[in-house]
Design an enzyme around this catalytic site. Structure first.
Site, PDB file in Angstrom:
ATOM      1  N   HIS A 128       0.872  -1.192   0.000  1.00 35.28           N
ATOM      2  CA  HIS A 128       0.000   0.000   0.000  1.00 35.28           C
ATOM      3  C   HIS A 128       0.904   1.235   0.000  1.00 35.28           C
ATOM      4  O   HIS A 128       1.957   1.249   0.654  1.00 35.28           O
ATOM      5  CB  HIS A 128      -0.900  -0.014   1.242  1.00 35.28           C
ATOM      6  CG  HIS A 128      -2.002   0.990   1.167  1.00 35.28           C
ATOM      7  ND1 HIS A 128      -1.777   2.329   1.389  1.00 35.28           N
ATOM      8  CD2 HIS A 128      -3.319   0.873   0.877  1.00 35.28           C
ATOM      9  CE1 HIS A 128      -2.923   2.984   1.232  1.00 35.28           C
ATOM     10  NE2 HIS A 128      -3.876   2.121   0.925  1.00 35.28           N
ATOM     11  N   GLU A 186      -4.366   2.057  -7.254  1.00 36.45           N
ATOM     12  CA  GLU A 186      -4.709   3.161  -6.358  1.00 36.45           C
ATOM     13  C   GLU A 186      -3.828   4.368  -6.679  1.00 36.45           C
ATOM     14  O   GLU A 186      -2.716   4.484  -6.133  1.00 36.45           O
ATOM     15  CB  GLU A 186      -4.452   2.764  -4.901  1.00 36.45           C
ATOM     16  CG  GLU A 186      -5.365   1.699  -4.374  1.00 36.45           C
ATOM     17  CD  GLU A 186      -5.528   1.839  -2.857  1.00 36.45           C
ATOM     18  OE1 GLU A 186      -6.630   2.204  -2.420  1.00 36.45           O
ATOM     19  OE2 GLU A 186      -4.564   1.607  -2.120  1.00 36.45           O
TER      20      GLU A 186
HETATM   21  P1  13P Z   1      -9.680   6.576   0.339  1.00 40.84           P
HETATM   22  O1  13P Z   1     -10.848   5.723  -0.115  1.00 40.84           O
HETATM   23  O2  13P Z   1      -9.897   7.207   1.680  1.00 40.84           O
HETATM   24  O3  13P Z   1      -9.272   7.536  -0.719  1.00 40.84           O
HETATM   25  O4  13P Z   1      -8.445   5.581   0.550  1.00 40.84           O
HETATM   26  C1  13P Z   1      -8.112   4.693  -0.445  1.00 40.84           C
HETATM   27  C2  13P Z   1      -7.182   3.686   0.105  1.00 40.84           C
HETATM   28  O5  13P Z   1      -6.064   3.990   0.467  1.00 40.84           O
HETATM   29  C3  13P Z   1      -7.665   2.321   0.235  1.00 40.84           C
HETATM   30  O6  13P Z   1      -6.609   1.430   0.472  1.00 40.84           O
END
Ligand code: 13P
Length: 237
Positions: free
Chosen positions: A85, A154
């Site tokens: 992450h 992401e």
């Molecule tokens: P948000 O949905 O708060 O933008 O975070 C995304 C995230 O890091 C999920 O792992």
């Protein structure tokens, strides 16, 4: 195909709040719902209504590593683990090498990795998003026998900001990821994370190639996550 919804609670919620959370989400069958709470709450949250995911893990099985929890210890409780992450890569200096070792340990312990990849604001401006994502995937998967994996795209600039990429950009990235990951396994899924909320979740889930979502902030409230879950089940086939 039914969409996957992963809720990353990050370092949120007290034990009292977690008790209420469990109580709420156990009121219904939550198929393809994967909950990633703090490690502290994993055992407590074990349930047959949904699946569990760790937010992290350590790649050595056991030993003198104060404060860590190994994938070997986690494997009896979780089916999945978030790996790489951006908050771990950026705040805890998780290198490509560490991410790769964590993937190895997940494979060894039969935990399905949810490998998180994505570009930051500067990389986006410089049009380097594809280079970044391919580097993150290839360095994590090369020379490995992957049985099953989820890739979470992401974009760092989208996380916690309320901004999301254009849907066509998500689709293009999804195709790009697919072409890389299929060289390692046929058994993969691609999900999107970054400012997913009750307003955009349907449109994101309808993007071609997207198998689900990884939700941060909007998953902290159990009623909100149940609403989003039910809306997806109803409107996205
Ligand atoms: P948000 O949905 O708060 O933008 O975070 C995304 C995230 O890091 C999920 O792992």
């Amino acid at each position: 195909m039914e969409k996957i919804i992963v809720a990353n609670l990050k370092m949120n919620l007290t034990f009292d709040e977690i008790k209420k959370y469990k109580n709420e989400i156990e009121k219904q069958e939550m198929r393809n719902f994967i909950l990633a709470p703090s490690t502290l709450y994993l055992s407590y949250l074990k349930s047959d209504k949904y699946e569990l995911c760790s937010q992290n893990g350590y790649y050595v099985d056991s030993g003198a590593f104060t404060g860590e929890t190994s994938f070997k210890q986690l494997k009896d409780i979780v089916n999945y683990s978030l790996i790489g992450h951006s908050e771990r890569r950026n705040n805890f200096n998780e290198s490509y090498e560490i991410v790769s070792k964590k993937i190895d340990s997940c494979i060894e312990n039969k935990i399905i990795p949810i490998l998180c990849v994505g570009e930051n604001e500067i990389e986006k401006k410089d049009n380097l998003q594809y280079d970044k994502v391919s580097k993150e995937i290839i360095s994590a998967l090369k020379n490995k026998k992957i049985d099953k994996i989820i890739i979470a795209y992401e974009p760092i600039w989208a996380m916690g900001t309320g901004n999301i990429p254009k849907y066509e950009d998500i689709e293009n990235m999804c195709n790009y990821i697919k072409n890389i990951v299929k060289k390692y396994t046929k058994n993969y899924k691609i999900i999107y994370g970054g400012s997913v909320n009750s307003k955009n979740i349907i449109d994101i889930c309808k993007v071609n190639g997207i198998d689900g979502v990884l939700i941060g902030g909007a998953s902290n409230d159990p009623k909100n996550i149940i609403d989003m879950y039910n809306t997806v089940k109803k409107y996205v086939k």
